[in-house]
Write an enzyme that holds these catalytic residues in place. Structure first.
Site, PDB file in Angstrom:
ATOM      1  N   ASP A   1       0.852  -1.197   0.000  1.00 18.50           N
ATOM      2  CA  ASP A   1       0.000   0.000   0.000  1.00 18.50           C
ATOM      3  C   ASP A   1       0.891   1.253   0.000  1.00 18.50           C
ATOM      4  OD1 ASP A   1      -2.989   0.885   0.422  1.00 18.50           O
ATOM      5  OD2 ASP A   1      -1.884   1.979   1.965  1.00 18.50           O
TER       6      ASP A   1
ATOM      7  N   TYR B   1      -2.794  11.773   2.373  1.00 19.70           N
ATOM      8  CA  TYR B   1      -3.414  11.789   1.046  1.00 19.70           C
ATOM      9  C   TYR B   1      -3.405  13.194   0.460  1.00 19.70           C
ATOM     10  CZ  TYR B   1      -4.843   6.998   1.748  1.00 19.70           C
ATOM     11  OH  TYR B   1      -4.823   5.647   1.946  1.00 19.70           O
TER      12      TYR B   1
ATOM     13  N   HIS C   1      -5.417  -7.123  -0.433  1.00 18.49           N
ATOM     14  CA  HIS C   1      -4.555  -5.949  -0.354  1.00 18.49           C
ATOM     15  C   HIS C   1      -3.685  -5.913   0.902  1.00 18.49           C
ATOM     16  CE1 HIS C   1      -3.335  -1.942  -1.411  1.00 18.49           C
ATOM     17  NE2 HIS C   1      -3.758  -1.455  -0.271  1.00 18.49           N
TER      18      HIS C   1
END
Ligand SMILES: *[C@@H]1O[C@H](CO)[C@@H](O)[C@H](O)[C@H]1NC(C)=O
Ligand SMILES: *[C@@H]1O[C@H](CO)[C@@H](O)[C@H](O)[C@H]1NC(C)=O
Length: 481
Positions: free
Chosen positions: A254, A398, A455
């Protein structure tokens, strides 16, 4: 003569005008051709410079100060740390849970898990937290490994350091594990004992260093903007130097993949090998190639065709599932207020990602896939975020990635010489064929395709991932750099 002249004159005039017209036509053609050529050249150049050219590696300040401004001397000591679930935190949680229990809650629509976390799933999480989750024994579990804090570039950075127990005749090699979002070091609790225990087929074993990213969990958040993934790569490199490891291996998934990739790009002489459980090349060219591959999926994707195409379905899925990305890339502080105020809101937000990204089909099942998980494990991670009040500062990463997009794209186009190894799980969100990975990782040694897992690979499949890391490092260390 005169009329003859006249008749003669006319055609000449016409010829003249024709010639003039031709001349202007020719000029216009010339202008259009040259202009067109210039435009095409410019477009090519634009395409070349924004998709193909390899930029120079920018210079980086390795000592950016992220803490508050103080006149104090920089404390470089490494201090032991213990995780704490304080009494007041537990009391506060009990009050909030009681308020939640009394409140009128919105029931899910019938037969639908697609609208977000499902009412029944939430009910199970609530019940587990309320009646089965034991703070005392969980905090003991979380403290089973050695935790430390040290100040790097003005921030108190937390990390776990686990040395192998029995190292007779074995080489001990340092391995940095980098988590992503909404993960924490908790993702690595299952894999750590596997990495730090000798395996018969290998003449080495790992010393594991697993830090909390700045702003995540037990690591302090920056005081000013700019601490994006490549800056985190610098912080982690400085952390490893502080611990005493000049050279080391890196595993990431990730966002941990993005950071590990930047470490391999910025510090190729320090990263001995890079193992990624999210092997992606995030460059624009990679996306464009996969998109164009819709015309001929087999030409682009080979054995990955079913995982990448039809691309329009993928895009549909991304659109449906990436609202959180947009939110966090734009207003992290606003959504953070709600998440930090509601334990079950936070749990829903985090656990929904674990369920969905482990297997996208989970959203069509009634329990959202929760049944396949150990809920205590999922809750630990939620508690790590809750107890440290770090959800907002974690979301900000982010925003930083978007604000620093140019640099992220630049770095994604600079190849790294570091030997790299990709592990693809069955259900991971983004899958790319090897040749696209090689643009960024020309020294891609191998990719492994697992027929299980999603994931959160290290968390979900510690046995498979640890075996793959052992094999990767064996091959890395046999290569002459
Ligand atoms: C803190 O230091 C930075 C870098 O030296 C500087 O840009 C900033 O203006 C300072 N802020 C304050 C509040 O002094
Ligand atoms: C869930 O995992 C924890 C360790 O994190 C373990 O103590 C517990 O027994 C597990 N529960 C189940 C139902 O397997």
């Amino acid at each position: 003569m005169a009329p003859k002249k006249k008749t003669n004159k006319k055609p000449i005039e016409i010829k003249q005008t024709l010639r003039n017209e031709r001349k202007t036509n020719f000029n216009i053609c010339k202008v259009i051709t040259i202009g067109g050529a210039v435009v095409i050249a410019m477009l090519f150049y634009k395409f070349y410079s924004s998709f193909l050219a390899t930029p120079d590696l920018p210079e980086f300040d390795l000592n950016v100060w992220w803490g508050r401004n103080t006149s104090e001397r920089h404390d470089t000591s490494i201090r032991p740390y213990r995780i704490l679930f304080s009494d007041s935190m537990q009391e506060n949680l009990r009050r909030k849970m009681e308020a939640y229990r009394r409140a009128t809650r919105v029931k899910s629509l019938e037969d639908s898990s697609k609208y977000g976390i499902n009412y029944d799933v939430l009910g199970q999480i609530f019940a587990h937290w309320q009646f089965k989750y034991k703070y005392g024994s969980r905090v003991k579990y979380l403290n089973q490994y050695n935790h430390y804090i040290t100040n790097v570039q003005g921030l108190d950075i937390h990390f776990m350091r686990i040395k192998p127990k029995n190292t007779e005749n074995l080489k001990v090699v340092p391995l940095l594990l980098i988590h992503g979002w909404p993960s924490s070091v908790r993702d690595f609790y299952g894999i750590i004992p596997l990495l730090t225990s000798a395996k018969q087929e290998y003449n080495f074993v790992f010393e594991v260093i697993a830090p909390s990213l700045p702003g995540f969990a037990f690591s302090q958040a920056p005081a000013r903007p700019g601490l994006t993934t490549y800056q985190m790569a610098i912080v982690l490199r400085n952390l490893m130097a502080r611990i005493g490891h000049k050279q080391f291996y890196v595993h990431g998934g990730d966002i941990g993949h993005a950071i590990g990739s930047h470490m391999a790009t910025l510090f190729p002489n320090q990263v001995l090998g890079f193992h990624s459980s999210t092997p992606v090349n995030p460059s624009k060219l990679a996306h464009l190639t996969l998109m164009l591959g819709e015309i001929c999926p087999k030409c682009v994707a080979n054995d990955l065709v079913d995982k990448i195409y039809p691309y329009t379905d993928k895009l549909q899925f991304y659109l449906e599932e990436s609202g959180y990305l947009h939110l966090q890339s734009t207003k992290p502080d606003t959504v953070g207020i709600a998440l930090q105020d509601s334990p079950l809101g936070l749990a829903s937000y985090i656990i929904e990602k674990y369920l969905l990204f482990t297997d996208p089909a989970n959203k069509y099942t009634h329990d959202g896939g929760l049944g396949a998980f150990n809920v205590t494990d999922l809750m630990d991670n939620v508690l790590v975020y809750w107890s440290t009040g770090s959800i907002t500062t974690s979301l900000r990463l982010y925003k930083e990635s978007i604000l620093n997009y140019e640099m992220e794209e630049t770095l994604s186009r600079i190849p790294t010489s570091v030997p790299t190894w990709g592990l693809r799980t069955k259900y991971d969100l983004i899958q790319q064929p090897d040749f696209i990975l090689r643009w960024k990782y020309p020294n891609l040694v191998r990719t492994t395709n697992l027929d299980v897992g999603g994931h959160f690979a290290a968390f979900e499949k510690p046995i498979e991932v640890s075996s793959d890391i052992f094999e990767a490092v064996k091959v890395f260390s046999s290569m002459k750099k």
